[in-house]
Design an enzyme around this catalytic site. Sequence first.
Site, mmCIF file in Angstrom:
data_model
loop_
_atom_site.group_PDB
_atom_site.id
_atom_site.type_symbol
_atom_site.label_atom_id
_atom_site.label_comp_id
_atom_site.label_asym_id
_atom_site.label_seq_id
_atom_site.Cartn_x
_atom_site.Cartn_y
_atom_site.Cartn_z
ATOM 1 N N ASP A 40 0.620 -1.475 0.082
ATOM 2 C CA ASP A 40 0.041 0.082 0.121
ATOM 3 C C ASP A 40 0.993 1.035 -0.008
ATOM 4 O O ASP A 40 1.863 1.264 0.500
ATOM 5 C CB ASP A 40 -0.773 0.007 1.332
ATOM 6 N N ASP A 95 -11.212 1.104 -3.821
ATOM 7 C CA ASP A 95 -10.920 2.578 -3.805
ATOM 8 C C ASP A 95 -11.733 3.360 -5.042
ATOM 9 O O ASP A 95 -11.465 4.449 -5.144
ATOM 10 C CB ASP A 95 -9.407 2.884 -3.970
ATOM 11 N N GLU A 133 1.381 -0.415 -5.006
ATOM 12 C CA GLU A 133 0.194 0.560 -5.290
ATOM 13 C C GLU A 133 1.072 1.689 -5.865
ATOM 14 O O GLU A 133 1.294 2.573 -4.819
ATOM 15 C CB GLU A 133 -0.741 0.702 -4.062
#
Length: 571
Positions: free
Chosen positions: A315, A411, A344
Amino acid sequence: SYAYACAKGQIQIRIKTAQGDIDSVLLLYGDPYHWQDGKWIYSELEMQKAGTDSLYDYWEASVTSPYKRFRYGFELASGGEKTFFGEAGFFSERSTDIAHYFCVPYAHESDIFQAPDWVKDTVWYQIFPERFANGDPDNNPEGTLAWGKTDPTPTNFFGGDLEGVIQNVGYLRELGITGIYFTPIFEAHSNHKYDTIDYMKLDPQFGDKDTLKRLVAVCHENGIRVMLDAVFNHSGFYFPPFQDVLKNGLDSRYKDWFHVLEFPLATEPMPNYETFAFTPFMPKLNTQNEEVREYLLRVARYWVEEFDIDGWRLDVANEVDHAFWRDFRREVKAIKPDLYILGEIWHDSMPWLRGDQFDAVMNYPLTRNVLDLFAKGSITPHMFVENMTTVLFMYPDTVQKSAFNLVGSHDTPRVLNECGGDKRRLKQIFTFLLTFIGSPCIYYGDEIGMDGGQDPGCRKCMEWDKEKQDRELFAHVQKLIRLRKEQALLANEGRISFLDVSQDSNVVGFIKTADTGEKAAVLFNVSEDASTFVLPAALTGCAKDLWTGGTFAGPEITLEPFGFSLLEFQG
């Protein structure tokens, strides 16, 4: 910067020139130590124009040197004129000084980008554990609501857990899934778990460590890999070391674990410590601190060693230092060499994809272009081809084949919402995703037509009532996954190129060409009207329609409104 080590002794060379400015490019290359009678001995190779975007033409060639080293330059031709270009700049004639040439000093095997082979054949399924299935009500958190009876909010719970995933592995196998990407499962107060409290503990609402071991074992028995989500950029507010800093300030032994701007710590009106975005509940970890580094690396090793996971999704990966990710790669690859490391990152990510850090990043540039064309119709097919050519040439071919391609996630709004509820458009998106190069991922429930807006709307409970599922859409996705597995050219084999489409065309498509000459063509009509398209000369002869099982004689093809076609041409 456009020379990539791709295999033993093989280097892919690229150059980009202003669109339409250059007629041909000749690559001049040779071993810097190969001289005869006082002259440097070099070879010539015609470069191929492999793509064009809104600004540039992209040329490429592959060079193999038995000594894994060479110098190279370019002879550029346009309208009868020629010029030489090398590291030292432009010259009116080919330079005889090898110092003027670009240099590949030595292509070490360790410098070659090598993602795990299994990734390019994987179809991923992203699971938000709190909303997939409640398999064990005994571990429900306090205040758990009845499954799917209420819209999701940032704070409510429905009891999804790992036992629920175990009970539904058969569903994933039926769909054709071969990899699961879980959002975080470590202890945290939130329903999304991106605010970690204890990195070494599974959140009790998801089960215990034996549950995770059973899950991984069941998945592996069914040919499904498992990837977990690691949040190493920041911790949660209730992470014990951060609580210690809150309590003890300058006297805390953990004060250097975070980026504290001043003491004592304050959360309002703005946190006086660095955080993810400006969220006071996610303090940024200081990965320059040796104790922090060792703690996080221990976490990374532990879940691989103890639970045999197959991948880490990282992340906010671009906000962590490169040195940490190099250490991370060495540590986890030493345990499991074919572990998949996914970062990410939402932008051009080449600095992380040199073979020393990540195996892939989440391919959001692809996501944006796919949604803009197929879902929103905000760009034309011609613009899409230019944009996607830019995406393709951001990275070498080896990187593209392991790229994590997605069209929706926890998201983003549900892809059906992006399509305005039009399932014809959604089917086109799945068709593109599952026939393009890369490693495609489906967000849970998208395959049955679940809807939902921006977070938290995109995090609804999975719909398990078949009467409420779109089974036709499920069958569409299932068939595409099966074809991807059966037809190598609908996966990652072959050289890819986009069809040349006019400014006003409603048709877009791409071709994949095998070394044997066999070709697969994937075409789409993105308009409300039927569209006829004349196939290029490269696609001649009788073809097999891979979707219907029929035959196609060409050269014209008519596509129904928001239709598509998958064709196979023999070499």
